[in-house]
Design an enzyme around this catalytic site. Structure first.
Site, mmCIF file in Angstrom:
data_model
loop_
_atom_site.group_PDB
_atom_site.id
_atom_site.type_symbol
_atom_site.label_atom_id
_atom_site.label_comp_id
_atom_site.label_asym_id
_atom_site.label_seq_id
_atom_site.Cartn_x
_atom_site.Cartn_y
_atom_site.Cartn_z
ATOM 1 N N TRP A 425 55.669 -11.449 -4.558
ATOM 2 C CA TRP A 425 54.388 -12.142 -4.729
ATOM 3 C C TRP A 425 53.908 -12.046 -6.175
ATOM 4 O O TRP A 425 53.563 -13.052 -6.794
ATOM 5 C CB TRP A 425 53.332 -11.541 -3.798
ATOM 6 C CG TRP A 425 51.999 -12.224 -3.910
ATOM 7 C CD1 TRP A 425 51.550 -13.283 -3.180
ATOM 8 C CD2 TRP A 425 50.942 -11.909 -4.846
ATOM 9 N NE1 TRP A 425 50.281 -13.660 -3.590
ATOM 10 C CE2 TRP A 425 49.889 -12.831 -4.606
ATOM 11 C CE3 TRP A 425 50.792 -10.950 -5.847
ATOM 12 C CZ2 TRP A 425 48.703 -12.802 -5.337
ATOM 13 C CZ3 TRP A 425 49.605 -10.931 -6.586
ATOM 14 C CH2 TRP A 425 48.571 -11.847 -6.323
ATOM 15 N N TYR A 429 53.595 -15.140 -8.757
ATOM 16 C CA TYR A 429 52.217 -15.443 -9.157
ATOM 17 C C TYR A 429 52.095 -15.446 -10.678
ATOM 18 O O TYR A 429 51.454 -16.337 -11.267
ATOM 19 C CB TYR A 429 51.284 -14.404 -8.546
ATOM 20 C CG TYR A 429 49.815 -14.587 -8.852
ATOM 21 C CD1 TYR A 429 49.054 -15.534 -8.176
ATOM 22 C CD2 TYR A 429 49.171 -13.797 -9.813
ATOM 23 C CE1 TYR A 429 47.696 -15.692 -8.437
ATOM 24 C CE2 TYR A 429 47.825 -13.937 -10.085
ATOM 25 C CZ TYR A 429 47.089 -14.891 -9.393
ATOM 26 O OH TYR A 429 45.749 -15.047 -9.663
ATOM 27 N N ASP A 445 51.766 -14.608 0.602
ATOM 28 C CA ASP A 445 50.341 -14.540 0.252
ATOM 29 C C ASP A 445 49.478 -14.668 1.508
ATOM 30 O O ASP A 445 49.754 -15.501 2.386
ATOM 31 C CB ASP A 445 50.009 -15.662 -0.732
ATOM 32 C CG ASP A 445 48.564 -15.643 -1.163
ATOM 33 O OD1 ASP A 445 48.222 -14.870 -2.065
ATOM 34 O OD2 ASP A 445 47.767 -16.416 -0.578
#
Length: 482
Positions: A425, A429, A445
């Site tokens: 993640w 990101y 997420d």
């Protein structure tokens, strides 16, 4: 522009089609002026028009920029415009560092190519050499500063990357058939303010400004950022290509009735002006071509054309904020980040009471007395997060991880995943926001899981295959739908 016929390009010019703004320029042979496709001047006849992919190519052919449509305010090339990633990378670096003494050989080595190969690829893609492209970047920046600010001509010359006033005057006269002083007299602006610099950056409509602003407001770090009255404010600390560091503040707001963002910055940021403008373009995703994204995502439920990816101005700041946000709420992460700013940030004087500090740099983190666990632990950051922040700071300082136009997102993601404490993640990101990667997808997420319930992660990934290469835009759209 050989891939499109002149009739097609003229039709776009005649229609003032905003989808093509910044994607090509029109040279008017009767006046030797080049314009944007959206120019509102009297329509030229088709036989008097020729077409160029970049402003640099138009200027190389002897055309000078239109004073009405102002080619320097055209949106930049989107990622779909370049046949090769290398040419696009080089163009972005040249734009960002046009105010510095950038050397092509050093840039080529940093990207892992010979300067000969770099020149060949760039010329093939943009029809001008990198040096010619760089010169046009400097001239157009100077033109914008002369038109919109009260800076002296010599200040304009230095901020635009010209080594001397004499050379600046000579090149400006040669390319634009006007002296810098004469241009300023022809384009008097009522917007000029003392001790402030306000320039305009263009974008392709539609632009969902409020959604982007809401995203930034929820994640704003107290002391560094502030969203108020439809305006984004923040402090800035940047070093130019030679390592000279500058600090100041910026204010961003949309210009009513125009496809432009007004960028106001403190005069202290003048030595890094091109970098500031480049970072603002990345932060607000001004390179995006929303119609191209919509062509792929229009079958996605509730996707709104004009959705933008929220970027970042300070990659280390955003990365620390993301690491802090692992497994806690957005608000809690903002609180921790604000404590770090108050303790280790650099105080700064601004006209805004809410802007008090710049975020600490990687070097600041690495030179703290005592262990990183002790320093951040007293602020409420757990030891594993503290060590992850230090590891990232070490790699950024050493240059083994890079955030910026020189970097390749997929390669940097693999390097990020090698850092203990950074998982799928966080790495994706960061690639989405710090590297402007349009194809990141965050199936783990919490918000994405909620938006796509009851699908499981594998099913989400399978669905997201239909959204390539714009999965980052799909991700933002899903967040916005909650």
């Amino acid at each position: 522009m050989e891939q499109l016929t002149n009739d097609y390009l003229y039709s776009a010019f005649k229609a003032k089609d905003t989808r093509f703004d910044g994607r090509f320029f029109i040279g008017i042979t009767t006046t030797q002026i080049y314009c944007r496709p959206v120019c509102r001047a009297r329509q030229a006849k088709a036989e008097n028009c020729c077409y160029f992919k970049t402003a640099a190519e138009a200027e190389l052919a002897g055309f000078r920029p239109c004073l009405l449509c102002r080619p320097e305010q055209a949106p930049g090339n989107s990622v779909t415009d370049a046949q090769t990633n290398l040419a696009a990378q080089v163009a972005k670096v040249l734009e960002e560092h046009c105010g510095s003494g950038i050397h092509l050989k050093e840039l080529a080595e940093e990207l892992g190519y010979t300067d000969r190969h770099l020149r060949r690829v760039f010329l093939e893609e943009y029809h001008v050499s990198p040096i010619q492209y760089l010169q046009t970047c400097r001239l157009l920046l100077a033109k914008s500063l002369l038109t919109d600010t009260n800076l002296s001509v010599i200040e304009v010359a230095m901020a635009s990357g010209f080594g001397s006033l004499r050379r600046f005057n000579a090149l400006f006269q040669k390319h634009y058939q006007l002296t810098p002083t004469a241009l300023r007299k022809e384009s008097i602006s009522d917007q000029r303010e003392k001790d402030k610099i306000t320039l305009a950056l263009g974008y392709r409509p539609p632009y969902r400004w409020q959604e982007l602003l809401n995203f930034l407001e929820k994640r704003a770090i107290e002391g560094v950022e502030r969203v108020q009255d439809n305006t984004y404010l923040r402090t800035v600390r940047l070093a130019n290509f030679e390592g000279k560091e500058c600090s100041g503040w910026i204010k961003i707001q949309p210009m009513e009735g125009k496809n432009l963002l007004a960028v106001t910055l403190s005069e202290s940021l003048l030595p890094v002006l091109p970098q500031v403008l480049s970072r603002v373009r990345q932060l607000f995703d001004l390179y995006c071509d929303p119609t191209v994204v919509y062509e792929t995502l229009n079958h996605m439920e509730n996707f709104a054309c004009g959705t933008r990816i929220p970027g970042c101005l300070d990659p280390f700041e955003m990365a620390v904020r993301a690491i802090l946000g692992q497994q806690i709420t957005v608000k809690a992460a903002s609180t921790l980040a604000a404590r770090i700013v108050q303790k280790f940030g650099t105080p700064i004087q601004t006209p805004f009471t809410e802007l008090t500090h710049t975020f600490p740099t990687p070097q600041t983190v690495l030179t703290l007395e005592g262990t990183i666990e002790e320093n951040l632990g007293q602020l409420g950051v757990i030891a594993t997060r503290s060590r992850t922040i230090k590891s990232l700071a070490e790699r950024l300082s050493a240059g083994t991880i890079r955030f910026g136009p020189q970097a390749t997102p997929e390669a940097e993601v693999e390097k990020l995943l090698a850092i203990p404490g950074i998982g799928h993640w966080t790495a994706h990101y960061l690639a989405m926001r710090a590297l402007s990667w349009p194809d990141a997808f965050l199936e783990t997420d919490v918000g994405i899981k909620k938006a796509l319930a009851p699908l499981k992660p594998k099913e989400m990934l399978q669905l997201a295959e239909n959204w390539r290469p714009w999965r980052s835009y799909a991700t933002v759209s899903l967040w916005n739908s909650l």
